[in-house]
Design a protein around this motif. Structure first.
Motif, PDB file in Angstrom:
ATOM      1  N   UNK A 151       0.729  -1.716   0.428  1.00 40.72           N
ATOM      2  CA  UNK A 151       0.047  -0.351  -0.190  1.00 40.72           C
ATOM      3  C   UNK A 151       0.486   1.093   0.387  1.00 40.72           C
ATOM      4  N   UNK A 152       2.241   1.206  -0.142  1.00 46.12           N
ATOM      5  CA  UNK A 152       3.392   2.561  -0.081  1.00 46.12           C
ATOM      6  C   UNK A 152       3.183   3.085  -1.707  1.00 46.12           C
ATOM      7  N   UNK A 153       2.738   1.805  -2.648  1.00 46.90           N
ATOM      8  CA  UNK A 153       1.712   2.524  -3.860  1.00 46.90           C
ATOM      9  C   UNK A 153       1.254   2.330  -4.551  1.00 46.90           C
ATOM     10  N   UNK A 154       0.290   2.285  -5.452  1.00 43.99           N
ATOM     11  CA  UNK A 154      -0.956   1.853  -6.675  1.00 43.99           C
ATOM     12  C   UNK A 154      -0.650   0.638  -6.662  1.00 43.99           C
ATOM     13  N   UNK A 155      -1.869  -0.406  -6.492  1.00 43.12           N
ATOM     14  CA  UNK A 155      -2.131  -1.531  -6.897  1.00 43.12           C
ATOM     15  C   UNK A 155      -3.063  -1.728  -7.741  1.00 43.12           C
ATOM     16  N   UNK A 156      -3.040  -3.256  -8.173  1.00 45.70           N
ATOM     17  CA  UNK A 156      -3.668  -3.391  -8.982  1.00 45.70           C
ATOM     18  C   UNK A 156      -4.607  -4.393  -8.870  1.00 45.70           C
ATOM     19  N   UNK A 157      -5.169  -5.172  -9.371  1.00 43.71           N
ATOM     20  CA  UNK A 157      -6.403  -6.603  -9.301  1.00 43.71           C
ATOM     21  C   UNK A 157      -6.504  -6.515 -10.670  1.00 43.71           C
ATOM     22  N   UNK A 158      -6.214  -7.693 -11.199  1.00 40.77           N
ATOM     23  CA  UNK A 158      -5.786  -8.305 -12.549  1.00 40.77           C
ATOM     24  C   UNK A 158      -6.509  -9.170 -12.509  1.00 40.77           C
ATOM     25  N   UNK A 159      -7.479  -9.752 -13.857  1.00 43.03           N
ATOM     26  CA  UNK A 159      -7.745 -10.795 -14.695  1.00 43.03           C
ATOM     27  C   UNK A 159      -6.154 -12.248 -14.235  1.00 43.03           C
ATOM     28  N   UNK A 160      -6.815 -12.850 -13.777  1.00 42.56           N
ATOM     29  CA  UNK A 160      -5.378 -14.096 -13.907  1.00 42.56           C
ATOM     30  C   UNK A 160      -4.870 -14.588 -15.090  1.00 42.56           C
ATOM     31  N   UNK A 161      -5.760 -15.053 -16.328  1.00 38.31           N
ATOM     32  CA  UNK A 161      -5.972 -15.335 -17.327  1.00 38.31           C
ATOM     33  C   UNK A 161      -5.834 -13.943 -18.594  1.00 38.31           C
ATOM     34  N   UNK A 162      -6.352 -13.049 -18.408  1.00 36.69           N
ATOM     35  CA  UNK A 162      -6.147 -12.528 -19.620  1.00 36.69           C
ATOM     36  C   UNK A 162      -5.262 -11.296 -18.658  1.00 36.69           C
ATOM     37  N   UNK A 163      -5.103 -10.786 -17.183  1.00 33.83           N
ATOM     38  CA  UNK A 163      -3.798  -9.841 -17.402  1.00 33.83           C
ATOM     39  C   UNK A 163      -4.447  -8.420 -17.847  1.00 33.83           C
ATOM     40  N   UNK A 164      -5.827  -8.348 -17.994  1.00 35.25           N
ATOM     41  CA  UNK A 164      -6.382  -7.563 -17.687  1.00 35.25           C
ATOM     42  C   UNK A 164      -7.009  -6.640 -16.272  1.00 35.25           C
ATOM     43  N   UNK A 165      -6.428  -5.398 -16.670  1.00 38.01           N
ATOM     44  CA  UNK A 165      -6.631  -4.771 -15.030  1.00 38.01           C
ATOM     45  C   UNK A 165      -7.964  -4.113 -15.389  1.00 38.01           C
ATOM     46  N   UNK A 166      -7.892  -4.609 -13.311  1.00 37.60           N
ATOM     47  CA  UNK A 166      -9.695  -4.871 -13.343  1.00 37.60           C
ATOM     48  C   UNK A 166      -9.991  -3.842 -12.441  1.00 37.60           C
ATOM     49  N   UNK A 167      -8.912  -3.267 -11.297  1.00 37.45           N
ATOM     50  CA  UNK A 167      -9.637  -2.124 -10.440  1.00 37.45           C
ATOM     51  C   UNK A 167      -8.162  -1.285  -9.713  1.00 37.45           C
ATOM     52  N   UNK A 168      -8.110  -0.323  -9.743  1.00 30.80           N
ATOM     53  CA  UNK A 168      -7.073   0.626  -9.577  1.00 30.80           C
ATOM     54  C   UNK A 168      -7.131   1.137  -8.444  1.00 30.80           C
ATOM     55  N   UNK A 169      -6.389   0.645  -7.445  1.00 28.48           N
ATOM     56  CA  UNK A 169      -6.251   2.174  -5.619  1.00 28.48           C
ATOM     57  C   UNK A 169      -4.980   2.621  -5.535  1.00 28.48           C
ATOM     58  N   UNK A 170      -4.721   4.333  -6.134  1.00 25.30           N
ATOM     59  CA  UNK A 170      -3.579   4.675  -5.381  1.00 25.30           C
ATOM     60  C   UNK A 170      -3.628   4.782  -3.775  1.00 25.30           C
ATOM     61  N   UNK A 171      -1.876   3.711  -3.410  1.00 27.84           N
ATOM     62  CA  UNK A 171      -1.787   3.486  -1.759  1.00 27.84           C
ATOM     63  C   UNK A 171      -3.257   3.483  -1.079  1.00 27.84           C
ATOM     64  N   UNK A 172      -3.747   2.304  -1.002  1.00 25.40           N
ATOM     65  CA  UNK A 172      -4.606   2.109  -0.219  1.00 25.40           C
ATOM     66  C   UNK A 172      -4.791   2.695   1.119  1.00 25.40           C
ATOM     67  N   UNK A 173      -5.657   2.961   1.544  1.00 25.96           N
ATOM     68  CA  UNK A 173      -5.793   2.654   3.769  1.00 25.96           C
ATOM     69  C   UNK A 173      -5.722   1.312   4.007  1.00 25.96           C
ATOM     70  N   UNK A 174      -6.332   0.149   3.216  1.00 27.86           N
ATOM     71  CA  UNK A 174      -6.385  -1.351   3.803  1.00 27.86           C
ATOM     72  C   UNK A 174      -6.218  -2.442   2.224  1.00 27.86           C
ATOM     73  N   UNK A 175      -5.529  -3.075   2.750  1.00 24.24           N
ATOM     74  CA  UNK A 175      -4.948  -3.971   1.857  1.00 24.24           C
ATOM     75  C   UNK A 175      -6.318  -4.351   1.174  1.00 24.24           C
ATOM     76  N   UNK A 176      -5.927  -4.262  -0.437  1.00 24.98           N
ATOM     77  CA  UNK A 176      -6.541  -4.307  -1.646  1.00 24.98           C
ATOM     78  C   UNK A 176      -5.572  -5.375  -2.504  1.00 24.98           C
TER      79      UNK A 176
END
Ligand code: GDD
Ligand code: GTP
Length: 419
Positions: A151-176
């Protein structure tokens, strides 16, 4: 055809890098013997069809920047230009502001890099990855982090098969997520449509708030990435090679070590070898050809020594950056430190910082995000930094301290900022 944009920021940035950043822009600070963004530019220049490299920042164009640009253009045979923002436009506002100049010649894609990252820049692989996706899509470089540090960084959630970026949060307060944004992107020209929308949103918001001074300021992490995520527009190129941000002196020592290690495969000629009647070299060491190091000195691992440096008999230097024209007299010991330009370290003195590296026992550990002070205001034990022209008298110990330029020390210090 491709172009590269390197975001070099400006003088208000790089505060954790003082006093070194008082002297020259952080992007030009020497790491492993070369200005930081020399490493970026070298990597970009190797990508086929690179037509131009554009630096965007809000530094006043000065002599060191002009000289640097002239020299890399010549060295890598690619046009390099500086475009100056007249006020900080945020990480991607400058991209939009200078869009006409950037799109001149109709590049089919833009590689965009932050200046303050160190990496082996696997740009050719990233470009191949980018080309696999359809026209109009974008690529972001990501890497796994230790969950507690993500969370010191921007964090990303990707589709594990296609690697599409599904969700992005910059330096989130809680674990993403523990997949972090590395600050390296390949954009298709459609990026300007998204930037135009975001600028429009800034304009609407500013009239609501009745101020309009900087509607051109657009942020990559807070605005662009969240805006593009979840609509099939961005794909994550994952790397597991070394990658680190360069914010503080401690991270500079760590980046220095990583770039030196990279020389083993990419530039063995830049590493110093052990030879008869030459100083003893341990591990990866860069010594500028104009430096003079006594044959009884012991240097390394992870040391860079700049031009005109003089190192006397019996000296020991390890995990350190010694900047141009510094003089290290007989039997000095320099560990985990940065010694500034023209410093003089008197005989038998000891300049020492604390080892600062990711916890080797934790998977995907990164450098701790380094602040200089504890909550109670005390300096945190860390890398020792001597600013330009500091003089340390003989037989002194300077530990975990930061010494501002032009100081002369005649007594020992630890855990202090010496103003
Ligand atoms: N031209 C220009 N103008 N450049 C800028 C500006 C600006 O107004 N603001 C920042 N930059 C440059 C900096 O010089 C740096 O190279 C880069 O953009 C990133 O800037 P920061 O604003 O310091 O970003 P950060 O470190 O807090 O976080 C970003 O980088 C991380 C990776 O290093 C985020 O994008 C994170 O998501 C990401 O993980
Ligand atoms: P870790 O394995 O990281 O705990 O370090 P270390 O035991 O190697 O010790 P440290 O990091 O403190 O020092 C690194 C190297 O610097 C040592 O291996 C010594 O060779 C050298 N060194 C430390 N202090 C002195 C000194 O006072 N004089 C000289 N000539 N060399 C020193």
């Amino acid at each position: 055809e491709l172009k590269t944009i390197i975001l070099i920021g400006g003088p208000q940035k790089g505060t954790r890098f003082r006093p070194l950043s008082l002297e020259l822009p952080k992007p030009l600070f020497p790491i492993a013997g070369y200005p930081l963004i020399h490493h970026h530019i070298e990597a970009c220049s190797k990508v086929p069809n690179m037509k131009e490299i554009v630096l965007i920042g809000y530094y006043q164009q000065n002599e060191s920047l002009s000289r640097f640009i002239a020299s890399v253009q010549h060295e890598f045979n690619v046009p390099v230009r500086y475009l100056q923002e007249f006020q900080p436009l945020g990480t991607v506002g400058g991209l939009y502001h200078f869009r006409d100049q950037i799109m001149l010649g109709n590049p089919s894609a833009l590689i965009v890099l932050y200046a303050d990252i160190s990496s082996d820049f696997p740009l050719k692989e990233m470009w191949e990855f980018h080309k696999k996706h359809n026209h109009g899509k974008h690529t972001v470089m990501g890497t796994e982090s230790n969950p507690s540090q993500a969370s010191d960084n921007g964090v990303m959630v990707e589709d594990p098969d296609t690697h599409e970026l599904l969700h992005y949060v910059e330096k989130p307060e809680t674990y993403v997520s523990s997949l972090i944004n590395c600050g390296a992107y390949i954009f298709s020209p459609t990026i300007f449509d998204a930037l135009k929308e975001l600028r429009q949103k800034n304009v609407e918001r500013s009239s609501e708030l009745s101020y309009s001074n900087n509607v051109g300021r657009i942020m990559m992490g807070e605005q662009l990435m969240p805006y593009l995520s979840g609509q099939g527009a961005v794909y994550v190129f994952k790397t597991n090679h070394f990658w680190t941000v360069l914010k503080s002196a401690g991270s500079a020592i760590f980046a220095n070590r990583n770039f030196l290690e990279l020389y083993k495969t990419r530039h063995p000629d830049r590493l110093t070898l052990n030879k008869d009647n030459k100083p003893t070299i341990i591990g990866d060491v860069f010594i500028h050809p104009t430096a003079s190091v006594d044959s009884t000195a012991v240097i390394g691992p992870n040391v860079s020594i700049g031009s005109g440096v003089i190192i006397g008999p019996g000296a020991r230097v390890k995990d350190a950056i010694i900047l141009d024209k510094a003089e290290i007299k007989d039997h000095c010991c320099i560990l985990y430190s940065i010694v500034g330009w023209n410093c003089v370290i008197g005989a038998w003195s000891r300049i020492e910082g604390t080892k600062f590296e990711p916890n080797p026992n934790e998977p995907h550990a990164r450098l701790a995000s380094e602040s200089l002070f504890q909550k109670n205001g005390r300096l945190i034990a860390s890398t020792t930094v001597l600013g330009r022209n500091v003089v340390i008298n003989p037989e002194l110990l300077v530990r975990n301290s930061i010494v501002l330029p032009y100081k002369e020390l005649s007594s020992s210090f630890k855990n202090e900022i010496i103003l």
